[in-house]
Design a protein around this motif. Sequence first.
Motif, PDB file in Angstrom:
ATOM      1  N   GLN A 240      38.147  41.269  48.778  1.00 37.63           N
ATOM      2  CA  GLN A 240      38.845  42.403  49.376  1.00 37.63           C
ATOM      3  C   GLN A 240      40.352  42.309  49.143  1.00 37.63           C
ATOM      4  N   TYR A 241      40.845  41.103  48.812  1.00 40.63           N
ATOM      5  CA  TYR A 241      42.264  40.952  48.527  1.00 40.63           C
ATOM      6  C   TYR A 241      42.710  41.864  47.389  1.00 40.63           C
ATOM      7  N   SER A 242      41.799  42.229  46.497  1.00 37.18           N
ATOM      8  CA  SER A 242      42.173  43.109  45.390  1.00 37.18           C
ATOM      9  C   SER A 242      42.580  44.496  45.883  1.00 37.18           C
ATOM     10  N   GLN A 243      42.293  44.787  47.133  1.00 39.90           N
ATOM     11  CA  GLN A 243      42.665  46.087  47.688  1.00 39.90           C
ATOM     12  C   GLN A 243      44.182  46.288  47.721  1.00 39.90           C
ATOM     13  N   ILE A 244      44.935  45.185  47.734  1.00 39.21           N
ATOM     14  CA  ILE A 244      46.383  45.299  47.744  1.00 39.21           C
ATOM     15  C   ILE A 244      46.890  45.993  46.488  1.00 39.21           C
TER      16      ILE A 244
END
Length: 295
Positions: A240-244
């Motif tokens: 979910q860090y790729s959401q940044i």
Amino acid sequence: MDDRSTRLSGVGLMLLAVFVFSCGDATGKFIVATYSVGQLLWLRACAALLLLAPAIWRRKKDFAKLERPHLQFFRIVLSTSEVASFFLAAMYLPLADVVTYYLACPIFVTALSAIVLREEVGWRRWSAILVGFAGVLIALRPSTQSFSWPALVALCGSLSFAGLMLITRQLRRTPDIVMVSSQFVGTFLFSAVLAPIGWVTPTPRSLVLFAAAGMISVCALLCVSRSLKLAPASAIVPYQYSQIFWAVIFGFVIFGDVPSPATLVGAVIIVAAGLYIFLREGNLGREDTTVGTPG
């Protein structure tokens, strides 16, 4: 498909889900500038259920034999709470700020998955997750609104999302169509009470956006549901860090937000942490067939 390939497929689906969710988040934030959160959720749920109606009809027998009904109900409550919290917070905070609080979700999931689901989480993945979260903090930097009520709403939504992920993992024998459609039924019933408050008659253009929001959310939820059946929650949720990245891109293109140097530095750290977790997960898949080394 061997265990390693199954895990990596779960990771790929989560990455796709995050991108699709980000498209829906940007669409929703654009809509709530004109319409209420209740109206957004209700029309979004209507569009999603219309899209899902043929599949629901074909699989109607699956709804009569649900596993662990109490968990199914709790999952619906958490799902409704999570999506309502996100868009309510997005009315008052920049999209990137709301995403910051939601990116704490992997920390909650990793800790709870070890306790509740008894999944093995090694120190390497713990370290990479913490490094990734540090990158999020560097990229988005807590603002003066960090402790405002919209921020607290976003944090509560993040906790609801973490619980939703864990329960979805426990209910992995439940068909995807049941998982996804039940979430929209819950949102539909909840928002039907709120939608009439401050109702604004949608324009044709807005109806297209509402329909798009519904279709986007269906695709994203199907990806998340399938990914959690293919790999442990603690292994895939950190992506979910790729959401940044999508928050920065959509913030610039749609809302005119220009990323700062700190954002770019944080993004590099997040990428490094994510790549490490991905490579470590690949090694874990190979080793599971031999010595079963934890992540």
